[in-house]
Design a protein around this motif. Sequence first.
Motif: not given
Length: 113
Positions: A44-64
């Motif tokens: 479950q992701t909260l990233c709007l870019f990923t939700l709209l495009t199904d592509i991970e953005c540069y910030g995806c995984g940054l918190t982890r």
Amino acid sequence: MVLMTKLYKLKHNKYFLAAKLICLAAFPLWLISIPKTSFDDHSQTLCLFTLLTDIECYGCGLTRACIRLINLDFVGAWNFNKVSFIVFPILCFLLLQEFIVTSKKFLKLINLK
């Protein structure tokens, strides 16, 4: 104008500054106490870019990755997001800088009265 004076008074209130110092000091301790695997479920992701495009953005995984860096798991952080090795030291520097500035303001207020 009235709002600006209220904000100024709030930011120069010794109780507000004391609470801010406590939060700034407790935040890193709270982050250290979080288990490094607590954010690993990324179904479950909260990233709007990923939700709209199904592509991970540069910030995806940054918190982890930052949580992994706090726990000194450098390989895990590198696997989640390589940018975290740049962002994490900057965040640490900014947190430390804000703590120092706030503590100087607090000590100045305490010494005046």
